[in-house]
Design an enzyme around this catalytic site. Structure first.
Site, PDB file in Angstrom:
ATOM      1  N   HIS A  93      53.749  26.057-108.382  1.00 38.04           N
ATOM      2  CA  HIS A  93      54.149  24.653-108.217  1.00 38.04           C
ATOM      3  C   HIS A  93      53.509  24.136-106.937  1.00 38.04           C
ATOM      4  O   HIS A  93      53.559  24.807-105.908  1.00 38.04           O
ATOM      5  CB  HIS A  93      55.677  24.581-108.133  1.00 38.04           C
ATOM      6  CG  HIS A  93      56.228  23.192-108.252  1.00 38.04           C
ATOM      7  ND1 HIS A  93      56.049  22.234-107.289  1.00 38.04           N
ATOM      8  CD2 HIS A  93      56.955  22.597-109.228  1.00 38.04           C
ATOM      9  CE1 HIS A  93      56.653  21.112-107.668  1.00 38.04           C
ATOM     10  NE2 HIS A  93      57.208  21.316-108.845  1.00 38.04           N
ATOM     11  N   ARG A 138      56.930  12.786-106.056  1.00 43.44           N
ATOM     12  CA  ARG A 138      55.682  12.097-106.395  1.00 43.44           C
ATOM     13  C   ARG A 138      55.914  11.072-107.502  1.00 43.44           C
ATOM     14  O   ARG A 138      55.307  10.002-107.508  1.00 43.44           O
ATOM     15  CB  ARG A 138      54.618  13.122-106.803  1.00 43.44           C
ATOM     16  CG  ARG A 138      54.040  13.866-105.592  1.00 43.44           C
ATOM     17  CD  ARG A 138      53.175  15.053-105.999  1.00 43.44           C
ATOM     18  NE  ARG A 138      54.000  16.203-106.381  1.00 43.44           N
ATOM     19  CZ  ARG A 138      53.692  17.056-107.357  1.00 43.44           C
ATOM     20  NH1 ARG A 138      52.580  16.889-108.042  1.00 43.44           N
ATOM     21  NH2 ARG A 138      54.486  18.062-107.621  1.00 43.44           N
TER      22      ARG A 138
END
Lengths: 605, 256
Positions: A236, A256
């Site tokens: 990740h 994000r």
């Protein structure tokens, strides 16, 4: 053996995260006796850590979304190595599985007209993730747990399965120990569902807890079932890097999705520097367009921070290696900048990302509403795992089923964020349904008492080596560091050969591991028993990664940095040979049916 | 790197003692890191629960310097390291070993509470509609990570051992989440008064103080539930109103 207690279930579910609980609920609905084994307490499995959301093409926020788009997104994200039947079923059934949670009491965030709200996430064309702030996993596991406990399911908390039992060519039960007393349990079952999650503890920087030691993958492998895609480990892109004690802890992609941007030490949004060709037409040209996208402008394209995880993780590594990283070896993830765009930004961030706010404030003294976070890649998810039939989730061993992270197929070479929670629901349900049917059609197999005895005796062996035996924690740490260094985000032939040598050396230490104390709640002993699985999964990852001489999805080879068409249409499948050695074959993927091919072509425009 | 001593409860089934473990600590460490370091270097068999290490799973509950807290969210820099840091298991539950207690009672309690019972779906496609403002309160309760620290600190359980007649703050929050859920149709008032023993709570707010999720347990969950129970069963004013209504009705009947 005197101290083996026997339990009878029609369907035994091993694992009590989202997949295991959903499977148990469905199996119970099928009218069979169900037992669930959890390695920890009920409700503490890793699903609880999932943050961003569950992907389902509900079309509540953008009505252009439907299963065909979700299917195409999943296949593209997985670089077309996915089991396309699973990707199809997943995209079609996820909306019903999410709505069903609402019938069981889940409370997702709402749209202005009162429906389930959906947010943007990497690789998903439209806002698709149903969520509850950034604690979606907690909502899901609690909903499933609270529903399941009223269905007459037997729950075995803090019990770890160490071997599956077979009768000829089928599964017939499992041997386990309970943590509290250290006593052995024999589960006699007509069908067994593996839902044990991932393998993150094979690496030193990971978002996974102590439980994720490849139990299900290795129980299946040792019982004769096949594994596939073991080279595809998801790193990740955003884990915490500082303080050291929280290194690897997940920072949700939702940061994000809500407008967070990545910057290097020079303040540059480096994600604009490298946009893969197959995503170019869907990616914003300017920061301004990216911001409009996260604000819901349907004419804008997504910012490059929302490219797939494999790509973002590699871009971060590139910046760090080029000397443009942050002081503690990461890069900056900044959500505070949205102050420039929103009048009430601090409040908005706390509302949308409450647990991230809390996590950084409490663990790193960082206020994410006013400062950037330092982040770097962390071992997060195993795309590979147990090979299953797409419709039934049965493994290559009759009566043995697998669902969720420990099963392979849906995600191919790279998983999209949000597709894990939906995977758990869709395939947990299917595994439960088909395992119950299998149990109804088959008698219980015969358990070999001698085998149970052998398993128990081997598990107790570390107690015989207290004096002179090496402690399990040191071996586990050395394995993790070696795998992170040699079979991590960037891989090379020579380093991976070194890892195989290292594994051989570690195997000698594992066979000499000793534990002190007694059998009652002894984590040293538990850690010692986890080691063989961690060793075997490390070997599987390394051998598969050596075999795939190309770079694709989560698997990146420094010595073969490009995709190779020779590997485009095959999965690497692993089985245990009759001599005990790991066997690898390249298994061709069946061709896509025309209808599914068309769904993919539609989205290429 | 600096030195610190951790005074950890060791033993089995209530039979135990504190043992001192000196170790090195570094910037950013939490109590759970220290426990892990001691476990890996000095006491391999030191029993403790943990999972997420991020305050999300509620596994590593303990009493640190006498206060119920999550070990993973307690930074060492907020403790006085000049003195030994004491770490004990939760005291309101039966002891198993070292820092581990038997919390299974909590799971049994939840099983007895009436489950979520939704109304019929409101939309033609079989789904429901809820406004965000109507679910904000329920979402606050659903943040609960079931660490059971509120149960540990509650004097009704901890000091008076009323585990047989009081469900404790955790499950009053659970009932509140169900009762205030816009779609729920079940009626839990009788069980709140009887089986759940809500009357035992005398709102000292200790539970709210220790909640790592910052849930306003007493103010937002317990007090409103108490009010509902009182409304239903005890309210003298309402009883008076009911009585007067009956009398007015009777008068009207007489005059008509």
């Amino acid at each position: 053996m005197a101290d083996v207690e026997t339990f009878e279930h029609d369907v035994l579910v091993i694992g009590a995260g989202g997949a295991g609980l959903r499977a148990a609920i469905e199996a119970a609905a099928g009218g069979v006796r169900v037992g669930v084994v959890c390695k920890s307490l009920l409700g503490k499995a890793h699903t609880v850590m999932a943050e961003g959301g569950v992907a389902a093409a509900l079309g509540n926020v953008d009505d252009r979304d439907n299963w065909r788009v979700h299917f195409a997104d999943t296949m593209r994200g997985g670089q077309y190595l996915n089991n396309w039947r699973m990707a199809e079923i997943h995209a079609k059934e996820a909306p019903a599985r999410v709505n069903e949670l609402e019938a069981w009491g889940a409370v997702f965030d709402r749209t202005p007209d009162g429906r389930i709200l959906q947010r943007n996430f990497g690789g998903h064309r439209y806002p698709r993730l149903a969520h509850v702030g950034d604690r979606t996993g907690l909502e899901m596991i609690r909903t499933l747990q609270d529903h399941a406990v009223h269905l007459g399911i037997d729950v075995h908390m803090e019990v770890t399965v160490i071997a599956l039992l077979t009768d000829g060519n089928r599964v017939c039960g499992a041997v386990a120990y309970d943590r509290e007393h250290g006593r052995f349990r024999l589960f006699h079952a007509r069908a067994v569902i593996l839902a044990t999650g991932g393998v993150g503890r094979a690496f030193s920087v990971t978002s996974n807890s102590w439980e994720y030691t490849a139990d299900g993958q290795m129980l299946a492998y040792n019982a004769g079932a096949a594994l596939q895609d073991m080279e595809f480990v998801q790193f990740h892109p955003t884990g915490m890097v500082w303080p050291l004690s929280v290194r690897g802890l997940l920072v949700t992609e939702a940061v994000r999705g809500e407008g967070g941007v990545l910057r290097n030490s020079e303040g540059r949004r480096f994600m604009f520097d490298d946009i893969p060709e197959n995503y170019r037409s869907q990616t914003a040209d300017t920061p301004e367009e990216g911001w409009r996208y996260v604000q819901g402008d349907k004419n804008a394209r997504r910012p490059p921070e929302l490219l797939t995880r494999d790509h973002v993780a590699r871009c971060i590594m590139r910046e760090v290696r080029a000397g443009r990283g942050s002081p503690h070896g990461g890069v900056y993830l900044d959500i505070a900048w949205i102050r420039e765009k929103l009048p009430n930004a601090a409040e908005h961030i706390r509302k949308k990302l409450p647990s991230m706010y809390h996590q950084f404030k409490q663990l790193a003294d960082i206020d994410i509403t006013s400062e950037p976070m330092e982040i770097g890649p962390t071992t997060h998810y195993m795309m590979g795992g147990i090979r299953v039939d797409g419709d039934t989730q049965m493994t290559t061993l009759p009566g043995l089923f697998a669902a969720g992270e420990c099963a392979a197929g849906l995600h191919g070479a790279n998983r999209l964020g949000g597709n894990s929670l939906s995977d758990l629901l869709v395939f947990g349900k299917r595994a439960g349904e088909h395992a119950a049917q299998f149990a109804q059609r088959h008698d219980a197999g015969r358990v070999d008492a001698g085998e149970v005895d052998r398993v128990a005796r081997a598990a107790l062996a570390p107690f015989d080596r207290v004096a002179g035996g090496e402690g399990p924690y040191d071996i586990q740490r050395d394995l993790q560091v070696m795998m992170q260094d040699l079979v991590g985000i960037v891989r090379r032939e020579d380093e991976m050969r070194g890892a195989l040598d290292g594994l051989a050396a570690l195997a000698r230490r594992v066979s000499a591991v000793g534990v002190a104390g007694n059998r009652e709640y002894n984590p040293g002993w538990h850690t010692a028993m986890d080691l063989p699985n961690l060793m075997a999964v490390s070997e599987a990852i390394t051998r598969a990664a050596l075999e795939r001489r190309e770079s694709r999805g989560g698997h990146f080879r420094d010595d073969y940095p490009d995709k190779d068409p020779a590997f485009a249409g095959c999965n690497i499948v692993l089985t245990k040979g009759t001599d005990g050695a790991m066997q690898l074959v390249r298994q061709p993927i069946p061709p896509l049916p025309a209808e599914l091919q068309q769904a993919i072509e539609e989205q290429k425009a | 790197m600096s030195a610190a001593t951790f005074r950890i409860w060791r033993g089995e089934r209530g039979d135990g003692r504190f043992e001192d473990y000196p170790t090195t600590v570094s910037e950013g460490m939490v109590v759970l890191d220290a426990v892990h370091r001691i476990q890996s270097e000095q006491a391999n068999d030191l029993a403790c629960r943990w999972n997420c290490k991020a305050g999300k799973c509620g596994s590593c509950s303990a009493e640190i310097n006498g206060k119920p807290r999550l070990m993973c969210m307690t930074r060492l820099n907020e403790l006085d390291l000049a003195k030994p840091v004491t770490i004990e298991p939760m005291r309101a539950f039966p002891h198993v070993r070292d820092l581990v207690t038997d919390v299974s009672w909590n799971f049994r309690v939840k099983q007895k509470i009436q489950p979520f019972t939704p109304c019929a779906p409101q939309a033609a496609d079989g789904t429901w509609r809820m406004q965000q403002r109507d679910v904000d309160r329920v979402q606050e309760f659903r943040k609960c990570i079931e660490c059971f620290l509120c149960q540990d600190v509650c004097h009704v359980l901890r000091d008076h051992n009323r585990h047989d007649s009081f469900v404790g703050p955790r499950f009053l929050v659970h009932v509140a989440a169900l009762e205030m859920h816009p779609l729920d149709t079940a009626d839990r008032m009788a069980e709140l008064r009887e089986a759940d023993g809500i009357g035992y709570c005398n709102i000292t707010k200790c539970c709210t103080t220790v909640c790592p999720e910052g849930i306003a347990i007493t103010d937002n969950a317990i007090i409103p539930l108490k009010e509902r129970v009182v409304d239903r069963f005890y309210d003298p004013l309402k009883a008076l109103v009911r009585l007067m209504r009956r009398e007015t009705r009777d008068e009207r009947r007489e005059t008509s």
